[in-house]
Structures are given as structure tokens and as C-alpha cells.
Design an enzyme around this catalytic site. Structure first.
Site, short mmCIF file in Angstrom:
data_model
loop_
_atom_site.label_atom_id
_atom_site.label_comp_id
_atom_site.label_asym_id
_atom_site.label_seq_id
_atom_site.Cartn_x
_atom_site.Cartn_y
_atom_site.Cartn_z
N LYS A 195 0.83 -1.15 0.13
CA LYS A 195 -0.13 0.08 0.05
C LYS A 195 1.02 1.22 -0.08
CE LYS A 195 0.64 1.47 4.31
NZ LYS A 195 1.30 2.90 4.58
N ASP A 232 -3.32 -1.02 9.54
CA ASP A 232 -3.56 -0.87 8.00
C ASP A 232 -4.27 -2.30 7.58
OD1 ASP A 232 -2.14 1.32 7.57
OD2 ASP A 232 -0.44 0.59 7.45
O1 C5P Z 1 -2.10 -0.65 14.64
P1 C5P Z 1 -0.44 -0.93 14.33
O2 C5P Z 1 0.06 -2.18 15.28
O3 C5P Z 1 -0.02 -1.16 12.86
O4 C5P Z 1 0.23 0.14 14.86
C1 C5P Z 1 1.69 0.17 15.14
C2 C5P Z 1 2.03 1.62 16.09
O5 C5P Z 1 1.90 2.66 15.35
C3 C5P Z 1 1.12 1.67 17.32
O6 C5P Z 1 1.41 0.87 18.44
C4 C5P Z 1 1.01 3.24 17.49
O7 C5P Z 1 2.23 3.47 18.27
C5 C5P Z 1 1.20 3.72 15.99
N1 C5P Z 1 0.14 4.18 15.47
C6 C5P Z 1 -0.62 5.25 15.88
N2 C5P Z 1 -1.70 5.71 15.32
C7 C5P Z 1 -2.24 5.06 14.41
C8 C5P Z 1 -1.77 3.89 13.95
C9 C5P Z 1 -0.68 3.39 14.34
O8 C5P Z 1 -0.07 6.07 16.84
N3 C5P Z 1 -3.56 5.55 13.62
#
Ligand code: C5P
Length: 290
Positions: free
Chosen positions: A10, A138
Site C-alpha cells: 500500500k 492498516d
Molecule cells: O496498529 P499498528 O499495530 O499497526 O500500529 C503500530 C504502532 O503505530 C502503534 O502501536 C502506534 O504507536 C502507532 N500508530 C498510531 N496511530 C495510528 C496507527 C498506528 O499511533 N493510527
């Protein structure tokens, strides 16, 4: 039972951080686009005792349920109420890791799609997205991909008209970044420039490749510290090679360029490939029909 799935990389055509959300997350607004650069997954299910086995062709990647793909498989089995089945997943990685291209998320989404095809009754799209959101921000986008406005943590999605066909070149600098670290840095900086998200959407709706290319913008380009010069250099080389626009994807560090044609993107890949190993010419991918 077995199936093969492609997991598409993506891009964030725009990426804006609007504020904070509970749980340490950030509120985003992003126009997301899937591309034809893809990992390949072999997924099989057989009677057994509920073991989830995930392997990849990269020795340094986590296996089993430490891999997002394994976590997605576990979520699926639990939600679908399936027991007594062993799941085997092998991933051929093409999408670079720690790159801002959603590779791990896309693998997880591909597992959800693949298992949903193997088992009946299948879950619907909304149920798959809900499972995906529990695995990563994502993942919901990666289930169907295409061209989407993503809000909230990234899981609130509105599909829009497909991005006009064009050539894309993805080029990853020689370092990787931690998503959490970059989101941490965004809290400490004042963001001065914001993407023109509405303008970009209009350019997509009118089919203007140039209009899209001129409106690419990612607030994380202001935030990134380590490797900032390398990102800028890749962008400059993309423009020298005829890119209509270039930007960083996600929290980086991969830079992508938009070209009128796939041939132009391939020529640019030859030039940039002399300096960076991870150069991938590709094109926008369509939304997947479940
Ligand atoms: O959701 P995911 O595990 O992929 O996100 C990884 C990290 O990215 C989260 O722990 C957070 O620190 C950050 N994040 C965020 N806001 C989002 C997506 C991700 O702060 N909308």
C-alpha cells in the site's frame, strides 16, 4: 484444502495526523492506494490440533503466531468457531520490511481473505475488517485495497474512484523505521504543512495523473530525522527521471514516484537501482472483490 493469495503493497498518497486517539493511537486522514507489488502466500488447512505454522523466505522475519499473518489466522479461526484444523502459511516476501508499504499488514489481510475462501460459511467484508483491525491499523484497508480514504486509526474507510492508471516506482532507502517511533516523534513536532486531501480526491475523480502527482503529501516527511537527506535525494532523482510527483509512504522510509507510463517508471528504476537495491516499478492495483 489450499489456496494462493497475493498481498499487495500500500501507498499513502496523502497522510495527515489530525490528533490523538485513546490507547496511544493517532487520528489519521489518508488517501490510500494499493499497488501491484505483492508478496505471495501459500495457505493450507488440514485436520489437526489447531497449530498455526507460518514460515517466510526471509530468515529474519518472525514465524508462527509471532508473525502478523499467524495472528490473523488465529483471529479468523476463533471468530469463525473453527477448531481441530492446522493452518500452514508460507510467505514469499517481495515487499520490503519496515518500509512504510504495509507488507506485514497486507500478508495478514491476505490470510484473512484466503482462509475465508477455504472455509464456509464465509465471513462478510465488515467482519473481516473488524478482525483485521484487531491485528493492525492498516490491515482493514489491505483486505480489499484499491483507492480509499482512511480515517480514525486507519480502519474507517470510504472507497473512492480508482486512481488513474500510471507508472509507479517504489524505492526504499538503505534503512528501516519503526512505525511507533515515528508516531512518537509526531507528538513532539508542530506540523506546518498539511496535504490537500480534497484536491487530491478531485484529481482522482477527474482522472488527472498530474493532478494526483502534484498533491502527494505526507506529514511524516517533516518528522523523519534519520535518513531525511536520503529520502530527499531519492525524490530528487525520481524527478530527474521524469516523475510527475514523489512522496514518502506511511511512516517511511520508502519513497514512491508517479510517472505517466509504466515504461518510464521502469527506466527510472534502472537509474535509481544503481544506488538503491530495493527499487520496484509497478502500477496502481484495483480493489479486490471478495
Ligand atoms: O496498529 P499498528 O499495530 O499497526 O500500529 C503500530 C504502532 O503505530 C502503534 O502501536 C502506534 O504507536 C502507532 N500508530 C498510531 N496511530 C495510528 C496507527 C498506528 O499511533 N493510527
Amino acid at each position: 484444502m489450499n489456496t494462493t493469495e497475493l498481498a499487495y503493497a500500500k501507498l499513502n498518497l496523502t497522510l495527515d495526523v489530525l490528533g490523538d486517539l485513546p490507547g496511544g493511537y493517532h487520528e489519521l486522514c489518508s488517501v490510500m492506494q494499493s499497488t501491484t507489488l505483492a508478496d505471495r502466500l501459500e495457505i493450507s488447512a488440514a485436520e489437526g490440533c489447531g497449530v498455526i505454522d507460518v514460515t517466510t523466505d526471509k530468515r529474519y522475519l518472525p514465524t508462527g503466531e509471532n508473525n502478523l499473518a499467524g495472528r490473523a489466522a488465529r483471529q479468523f479461526l476463533t471468530k469463525a468457531g473453527i477448531s481441530g484444523m492446522d493452518i500452514k502459511i508460507h510467505i514469499e516476501k517481495r515487499i520490503p520490511v519496515g518500509a512504510g508499504l504495509g507488507g506485514g499488514s497486507s500478508d495478514a489481510a491476505a490470510v484473512l481473505r484466503g482462509l475465508n475462501r477455504l472455509f464456509s460459511p464465509p465471513l462478510d467484508g465488515a467482519q473481516l475488517e473488524e478482525l483485521g483491525a484487531a491485528v493492525g491499523s492498516d490491515v482493514p484497508f489491505c483486505i480489499q485495497g484499491g483507492t480509499v480514504i482512511a480515517r480514525g486509526r486507519g480502519e474507517i474507510m470510504t472507497p473512492i474512484a480508482a486512481m488513474p492508471d500510471c507508472g509507479l516506482l517504489l524505492c526504499k532507502p538503505g534503512f528501516s523505521v519503526s512505525t511507533a517511533e515515528l508516531f512518537g516523534l509526531v507528538d513532539q513536532r508542530k506540523i506546518f504543512s498539511r496535504p490537500d486531501t480534497d484536491g487530491l480526491i478531485k484529481a482522482i475523480e477527474t482522472g488527472s495523473v498530474g493532478g494526483v502527482a502534484h498533491r502527494l503529501y505526507n506529514v511524516f516527511e517533516e518528522v523523519i530525522v534519520r535518513g531525511r537527506d536520503e529520502v530527499a535525494l531519492i525524490k530528487e532523482m525520481m524527478f530527474d527521471c521524469g516523475a510527475l510527483g514523489a512522496s514518502m509512504s506511511g511512516t517511511g522510509p520508502t519513497v514512491f514516484g508517479i510517472f505517466h507510463t509504466r515504461q518510464q517508471a521502469e527506466k527510472a528504476a534502472d537509474a535509481l537501482g544503481a544506488h538503491w537495491r530495493d527499487c520496484f516499478p509497478c502500477r496502481p492495483a484495483d480493489r479486490i472483490i471478495l
